[in-house]
Motif scaffolding. Structure first.
Motif, PDB file in Angstrom:
ATOM      1  N   UNK A   1       0.830  -1.206   0.000  1.00 59.24           N
ATOM      2  CA  UNK A   1       0.000   0.000   0.000  1.00 59.24           C
ATOM      3  C   UNK A   1       0.866   1.259   0.000  1.00 59.24           C
ATOM      4  N   UNK A   2       1.896   1.280   0.839  1.00 60.12           N
ATOM      5  CA  UNK A   2       2.791   2.436   0.883  1.00 60.12           C
ATOM      6  C   UNK A   2       3.583   2.575  -0.410  1.00 60.12           C
ATOM      7  N   UNK A   3       3.932   1.447  -1.017  1.00 58.00           N
ATOM      8  CA  UNK A   3       4.645   1.493  -2.296  1.00 58.00           C
ATOM      9  C   UNK A   3       3.764   2.095  -3.379  1.00 58.00           C
ATOM     10  N   UNK A   4       2.498   1.708  -3.405  1.00 57.58           N
ATOM     11  CA  UNK A   4       1.572   2.277  -4.386  1.00 57.58           C
ATOM     12  C   UNK A   4       1.358   3.763  -4.128  1.00 57.58           C
ATOM     13  N   UNK A   5       1.293   4.150  -2.843  1.00 53.33           N
ATOM     14  CA  UNK A   5       1.190   5.565  -2.503  1.00 53.33           C
ATOM     15  C   UNK A   5       2.417   6.314  -3.034  1.00 53.33           C
ATOM     16  N   UNK A   6       3.584   5.733  -2.842  1.00 53.98           N
ATOM     17  CA  UNK A   6       4.806   6.368  -3.318  1.00 53.98           C
ATOM     18  C   UNK A   6       4.837   6.505  -4.827  1.00 53.98           C
ATOM     19  N   UNK A   7       4.359   5.485  -5.538  1.00 57.36           N
ATOM     20  CA  UNK A   7       4.312   5.557  -6.994  1.00 57.36           C
ATOM     21  C   UNK A   7       3.323   6.626  -7.453  1.00 57.36           C
ATOM     22  N   UNK A   8       2.202   6.744  -6.730  1.00 54.52           N
ATOM     23  CA  UNK A   8       1.250   7.797  -7.055  1.00 54.52           C
ATOM     24  C   UNK A   8       1.845   9.178  -6.835  1.00 54.52           C
ATOM     25  N   UNK A   9       2.576   9.351  -5.745  1.00 55.03           N
ATOM     26  CA  UNK A   9       3.227  10.625  -5.479  1.00 55.03           C
ATOM     27  C   UNK A   9       4.308  10.920  -6.514  1.00 55.03           C
ATOM     28  N   UNK A  10       4.962   9.858  -6.999  1.00 55.35           N
ATOM     29  CA  UNK A  10       5.974  10.036  -8.043  1.00 55.35           C
ATOM     30  C   UNK A  10       5.318  10.533  -9.324  1.00 55.35           C
ATOM     31  N   UNK A  11       4.126  10.001  -9.647  1.00 53.43           N
ATOM     32  CA  UNK A  11       3.342  10.483 -10.786  1.00 53.43           C
ATOM     33  C   UNK A  11       3.088  11.978 -10.656  1.00 53.43           C
ATOM     34  N   UNK A  12       2.791  12.419  -9.409  1.00 54.76           N
ATOM     35  CA  UNK A  12       2.410  13.806  -9.162  1.00 54.76           C
ATOM     36  C   UNK A  12       3.618  14.716  -8.950  1.00 54.76           C
ATOM     37  N   UNK A  13       4.815  14.203  -9.202  1.00 56.55           N
ATOM     38  CA  UNK A  13       6.048  14.970  -9.022  1.00 56.55           C
ATOM     39  C   UNK A  13       6.297  15.357  -7.577  1.00 56.55           C
ATOM     40  N   UNK A  14       5.731  14.607  -6.637  1.00 56.11           N
ATOM     41  CA  UNK A  14       6.029  14.819  -5.214  1.00 56.11           C
ATOM     42  C   UNK A  14       7.180  13.885  -4.852  1.00 56.11           C
ATOM     43  N   UNK A  15       8.377  14.276  -5.237  1.00 51.01           N
ATOM     44  CA  UNK A  15       9.518  13.367  -5.155  1.00 51.01           C
ATOM     45  C   UNK A  15       9.928  13.060  -3.723  1.00 51.01           C
TER      46      UNK A  15
END
Length: 219
Positions: free
Chosen positions: A42-56
């Motif tokens: 779940x946290x990995x998917x959250x991180x990938x979503x944030x990566x999509x949004x440029x929230x590095x």
């Protein structure tokens, strides 16, 4: 048209039944039992979503917590983040990863073939060797990502696809080396678990690619 040839390929992907996959007409991302792997995914998917949004920074924090909870599941996302943020790191890391397999020739401790305890747990020798079904399944998953990477116009998503591909190459290179040599360290790392990320991200990126094609069509 190129996109029409992709549709039956995607249909095969979605309807295939396998571990960390989708099952017939299903999409079970998570397991049905309560284990630490769930929160890490779940946290990995959250991180990938944030990566999509440029929230590095936010994505890195999510990946770190996912790794701390279950490093075998979430740890690979740190490599995805590295390859995405710093593309120049791909080649050095790939070279070092290729050389890591040579440590099996040290033959001592964690660099030795697995002992009788692990042999009893794993079963007969060769159990870890990939079957034809494993190889075909992975070719399908990697093929979908290669297709997305080759055709994607959005540079950010193109770079993410390539990062996922490079990390996958390392993970399954390690998995196949562990299978062929009974390399205890790589067996313990269970690098084949990276397949869950391929199962989720391949279809997501494909849908984004297809929406890109639809948006580019003349009205």
């Amino acid at each position: 048209r190129l996109e029409l040839w992709a549709l039956p390929f995607f249909a095969l992907f979605v309807t295939a039944s396998y571990y960390y996959g989708y099952g017939p007409w299903g999409y079970p991302v998570f397991e049905k039992i309560c284990v630490a792997r769930l929160l890490s995914e779940a946290l990995s998917l959250l991180g990938l979503g944030l990566l999509f949004a440029d929230r590095r920074t936010g994505s890195l924090i999510a990946f770190i917590f996912g790794t701390l909870i279950h490093p075998l599941m979430g740890g690979w996302c740190l490599a995805v983040w590295l390859f995405f943020r710093f593309p120049g790191s791909r080649l050095p890391v790939l070279i070092v990863s290729l050389l890591c397999a040579l440590f099996v020739f040290v033959g001592k401790g964690d660099f030795a073939p697995y002992d009788s305890v692990w042999a009893g747990w794993l079963g007969a020798p060769g159990r870890l060797l990939p079957t034809k079904a494993d190889v075909l399944r992975l070719l399908l998953k990697f093929g979908l990502l290669v297709f997305v990477w080759w055709n994607m116009k959005d540079l950010k998503l193109k770079r993410l696809s390539l990062a996922l591909l490079c990390v996958g190459m390392i993970a399954f290179y390690f998995a196949f080396i562990a299978s062929a040599t009974n390399f205890i360290l790589l067996v313990k790392l269970q690098t084949w678990r990276y397949e869950w990320i391929l199962s989720v991200m391949g279809p997501v990126l494909f849908v984004l690619l297809f929406s890109q094609w639809l948006a580019a069509r003349p009205v």
